[in-house]
Design a protein around this motif. Structure first.
Motif, short mmCIF file in Angstrom:
data_model
loop_
_atom_site.label_atom_id
_atom_site.label_comp_id
_atom_site.label_asym_id
_atom_site.label_seq_id
_atom_site.Cartn_x
_atom_site.Cartn_y
_atom_site.Cartn_z
N LEU A 160 6.32 36.89 25.45
CA LEU A 160 5.15 36.11 25.05
C LEU A 160 3.85 36.80 25.45
O LEU A 160 2.88 36.81 24.67
CB LEU A 160 5.22 34.71 25.67
CG LEU A 160 6.42 33.85 25.25
CD1 LEU A 160 6.32 32.47 25.87
CD2 LEU A 160 6.52 33.76 23.74
N VAL A 186 13.57 43.01 27.35
CA VAL A 186 14.55 41.92 27.30
C VAL A 186 15.91 42.40 27.80
O VAL A 186 16.60 41.70 28.54
CB VAL A 186 14.64 41.35 25.88
CG1 VAL A 186 15.87 40.45 25.72
CG2 VAL A 186 13.39 40.56 25.54
N VAL A 242 13.29 36.10 22.05
CA VAL A 242 13.49 34.97 22.95
C VAL A 242 14.89 34.38 22.78
O VAL A 242 15.58 34.06 23.75
CB VAL A 242 12.40 33.90 22.73
CG1 VAL A 242 12.75 32.61 23.46
CG2 VAL A 242 11.05 34.41 23.21
N SER A 270 9.09 38.14 18.16
CA SER A 270 9.05 37.44 19.45
C SER A 270 10.06 36.30 19.48
O SER A 270 10.75 36.09 20.49
CB SER A 270 7.64 36.90 19.70
OG SER A 270 7.31 35.90 18.76
N SER A 286 12.21 37.38 30.95
CA SER A 286 12.26 37.94 29.60
C SER A 286 11.28 37.22 28.68
O SER A 286 10.54 37.85 27.91
CB SER A 286 13.67 37.83 29.04
OG SER A 286 14.59 38.54 29.84
N VAL A 287 11.26 35.89 28.76
CA VAL A 287 10.35 35.11 27.92
C VAL A 287 8.90 35.41 28.27
O VAL A 287 8.05 35.57 27.38
CB VAL A 287 10.65 33.60 28.07
CG1 VAL A 287 9.62 32.77 27.32
CG2 VAL A 287 12.05 33.28 27.57
N ARG A 320 17.83 34.27 25.53
CA ARG A 320 18.48 33.01 25.92
C ARG A 320 20.00 33.13 25.81
O ARG A 320 20.73 32.69 26.71
CB ARG A 320 17.97 31.88 25.01
CG ARG A 320 18.57 30.52 25.33
CD ARG A 320 18.28 30.12 26.74
NE ARG A 320 18.77 28.80 27.07
CZ ARG A 320 18.79 28.29 28.27
NH1 ARG A 320 18.33 29.01 29.30
NH2 ARG A 320 19.27 27.08 28.50
#
Length: 325
Positions: free
Chosen positions: A194, A179, A227, A223, A189-190, A231
């Motif tokens: 995931l 990340v 995220v 997780s 990154s997401v 963001r």
């Protein structure tokens, strides 16, 4: 403008507005620069036009994509370091064949992403194919995340609960590093988080005992937090890039206006010199009345023409001087 003629005499009014125009970069005021609004600064190729949000968004996406691929080199080094720190020393605790499969997946995906990065840097169609390259980078990030989830998928059924927790911590730690390295591109990154953590959480849930369920809950929470962190970081970076572009374009606009005013000032200087040469060559009488300040300036020829002294005339106010005529 008031013009008085007496023989070869011309009285000129000095335009006070000219003093407010920047004759050079040093003469430009902060207020003048502040008036160069952002809406006039985008796109930079056409100073003075209005903002084009799509063009600005495309520029930001292009720069984010370049930053993401530039960071891929350090990301590759981080991957090798993570393998050396997290996986290598612990291979003696795990079954050999699943461990080798896991390492093979990690290095194959790493090599593929490095090759994609080389291809990106050798092409010059970034601006025309931003979305395609973004998709390629995001797919590479997802593949990298899946390669890290291969280890937990293969090893969780074979190792005791304590080592299961270790595998979960390794996957979460690597995701946190990813990340930070992919912060320039939020979808990447997401995709990594995931792809790395959800399969790990799923295989832990399938074990259906309290230890593995607790580990699955920890992975799921991690997780979500990663995220949200990605963001937030992406929003901050986008805002900074937007501000950087707008500031750069505003400075370009300022330089454009300053250069225009400098050219105009140079033309005025040439005109003044030409008129001075004409006055000196023809022996003309010259008087100048600044109506904004009332200041009078005359030359010797003018004073002699009307039988007055220079200091006498320059001591007059505007009304007295005007009454002479």
């Amino acid at each position: 403008m008031r013009v008085l003629l007496f023989d070869t005499l011309t009285i000129r009014r000095r335009d006070s507005i000219a003093h407010s125009i920047c004759p050079s970069a040093q003469g430009c005021s902060l207020e003048r620069l502040h008036d160069l609004t952002v809406t006039q600064a985008i796109p930079p190729t056409a100073p003075g036009e209005t903002v084009d949000p799509q063009a600005l968004s495309l520029r930001i996406q292009t720069l984010q994509l370049r930053q993401a691929f530039d960071r891929q080199r350090s990301s590759a080094l981080w991957t090798v370091g993570a393998i050396a720190v997290f996986v290598g020393p612990l291979m003696s605790l795990w079954a050999v064949q699943p461990s080798l499969v896991w390492l093979s997946c990690l290095f194959v995906v790493l090599g593929g992403r490095v090759l994609v990065g080389v291809a990106f840097r050798r092409t010059d169609d970034h601006l025309q194919n931003v979305q395609r390259w973004r998709m390629i980078f995001v797919c590479g990030a997802a593949a990298a995340g899946l390669s890290w989830s291969v280890g937990p998928i293969l090893l969780v059924p074979l190792v005791p609960p304590s080592q299961t927790l270790l595998l979960a911590l390794i996957t979460v730690s690597v995701s946190a590093i990813a990340v930070s390295q992919m912060s320039a591109l939020f979808p990447a990154s997401v995709a990594f988080v995931l792809a790395a953590l959800w399969p790990t959480a799923a295989v832990l849930v399938l074990r259906a005992d309290p230890t593995h369920l607790a580990a699955a809950l920890m992975v799921a929470c991690a997780s979500g937090m990663l995220v949200l962190t990605a963001r937030s970081s992406a929003r901050v970076q986008t805002s900074l890039l937007r501000a950087e572009f707008r500031l750069g374009d505003a400075l370009d606009e300022a330089r454009h206006h300053v250069s225009q005013q400098a050219a105009a000032a140079a033309e005025r200087e040439v005109e003044v010199r030409r008129l001075s040469t004409i006055v000196a060559g023809t022996g003309a009488g010259l008087a100048e009345l600044d109506l904004s300040t009332g200041q009078v300036r005359v030359n010797e020829r003018f004073a002699s023409m009307i039988g007055r002294r220079v200091d006498e005339l320059e001591a007059m106010d505007a009304a007295t001087f005007g009454a002479l005529y």
